[in-house]
Design an enzyme around this catalytic site. Structure first.
Site, PDB file in Angstrom:
ATOM      1  N   PRO A   1       0.819  -1.188   0.000  1.00  9.35           N
ATOM      2  CA  PRO A   1       0.000   0.000   0.000  1.00  9.35           C
ATOM      3  C   PRO A   1       0.853   1.236   0.000  1.00  9.35           C
ATOM      4  O   PRO A   1       1.790   1.356   0.767  1.00  9.35           O
ATOM      5  CB  PRO A   1      -0.739  -0.103   1.304  1.00  9.35           C
ATOM      6  CG  PRO A   1       0.024  -1.112   2.115  1.00  9.35           C
ATOM      7  CD  PRO A   1       1.163  -1.577   1.317  1.00  9.35           C
ATOM      8  N   GLU A   2       0.478   2.153  -0.818  1.00  9.36           N
ATOM      9  CA  GLU A   2       1.101   3.461  -0.857  1.00  9.36           C
ATOM     10  C   GLU A   2       0.076   4.442  -0.272  1.00  9.36           C
ATOM     11  O   GLU A   2      -0.977   4.028   0.195  1.00  9.36           O
ATOM     12  CB  GLU A   2       1.490   3.801  -2.298  1.00  9.36           C
ATOM     13  CG  GLU A   2       2.366   2.719  -2.919  1.00  9.36           C
ATOM     14  CD  GLU A   2       2.833   3.015  -4.332  1.00  9.36           C
ATOM     15  OE1 GLU A   2       2.971   4.191  -4.684  1.00  9.36           O
ATOM     16  OE2 GLU A   2       3.047   2.063  -5.092  1.00  9.36           O
TER      17      GLU A   2
END
Length: 268
Positions: free
Chosen positions: A2-3
């Site tokens: 996840p960014e």
DNA sequence: TCTGACCTGCGA
DNA sequence: TCGCAGGTCAGA
């Protein structure tokens, strides 16, 4: 996984569903993802608390539970699910929070690169750079940072101590949108290019949040659904396919041991 | 600054 | 069976 956009999507969903709820019981299974605390202690500290607020800082997420603050980093494969039954890998659930109203929240991390910590003060993240969607992130500041030192621009974008929250997907996507080759040196960008990149970073992240993040493999929203942004990627994982702008073949190269995607014709 | 290690699952 | 995957981190 996840960014920034994926973590932000998760933070919003947790806020929407769990804010103010009282924690009845916590099940935490010993795992390397617990840092500076063991699973049992983490569980007992959290029991009886309430989630007063949910915050995201860079790729970190933390809850304000009054006198303690659980902190999460999702690594590559960490996700939150609103029920164990949604999990494809229940053996990789490391934390299960049961609320007084009967709802639950699980943390699953297949690859165990994630982190769970507990702080007794509002957490600070001094190692993180500026939030790219905050007012603090100005073109002036960004241009100054670019010129500080010669660093490959792709590495620059992914360095969390400079700009916090950009990872491998959005670095490639922002550089494509700005027309900048990933191997360029940060201090070689002219004024116009710096501004294009500045705007591209913000656009790419904002759009991804609006589309609930990018699901390439593990990432799911709290309700177990995939994001939608993967349907709008221009270059990431599209090597061999035509560039959406000029039709040239998208290239894949390795930069700092990470796959990097770009169009040789559009990005100079 | 760069490389390999950490870990598991999946698709070629 | 092998290589690859959204991220860090230590050590060379």
């Amino acid at each position: 996984m996840p960014e920034l956009p994926e973590v932000e999507t998760i933070a919003r969903a947790i806020r929407e569903r769990y804010l103010g709820k009282e924690i009845l019981r916590v099940f935490a299974w010993e795992s390397r993802i617990y840092k500076d605390i063991n699973a049992n202690e983490f569980a007992s500290r959290l029991s009886g608390r309430r989630i007063n607020a949910v915050h995201r800082v860079g790729k970190y997420l933390y809850f304000d539970c009054g006198d303690c603050y659980p902190i999460f980093h999702l690594g590559m494969s960490g996700i939150f699910l609103q029920s164990r039954t949604q999990s494809k890998y229940p053996q990789h659930i490391h934390l299960e929070i049961h609320f007084k109203d009967g709802s639950e929240l699980c943390f699953q991390d297949v690859r165990k690169f994630g982190k769970i910590k507990l702080s007794y003060h509002p957490p600070q993240f001094p190692e993180l750079g500026v939030e790219p969607l905050s007012e603090e992130f100005t073109l002036h500041k960004f241009s100054k940072m670019l010129n500080l030192k010669a660093v490959r621009i792709k590495n620059f974008l992914m360095d969390q101590s400079r700009v916090a929250g950009i990872g491998n997907i959005y670095a490639s996507e922002a550089l494509f949108r700005a027309g900048i080759h990933p191997l360029r040196e940060s201090n070689s960008l002219n004024r116009e290019e710096s501004e294009k990149l500045y705007l591209s970073i913000r656009e790419v992240l904002r759009e991804a949040i609006e589309r609930f993040g990018t699901t390439y493999s593990a990432y799911r929203t709290v309700t177990g659904e995939t994001g939608e942004n993967q349907n709008f990627l221009n270059v990431y994982q599209r090597n061999g396919l035509p560039c959406p702008v000029c039709g040239s073949e998208i290239q894949k190269i390795i930069v700092n041991s990470r796959s990097t995607f770009f169009c040789e014709n559009c990005q100079r």
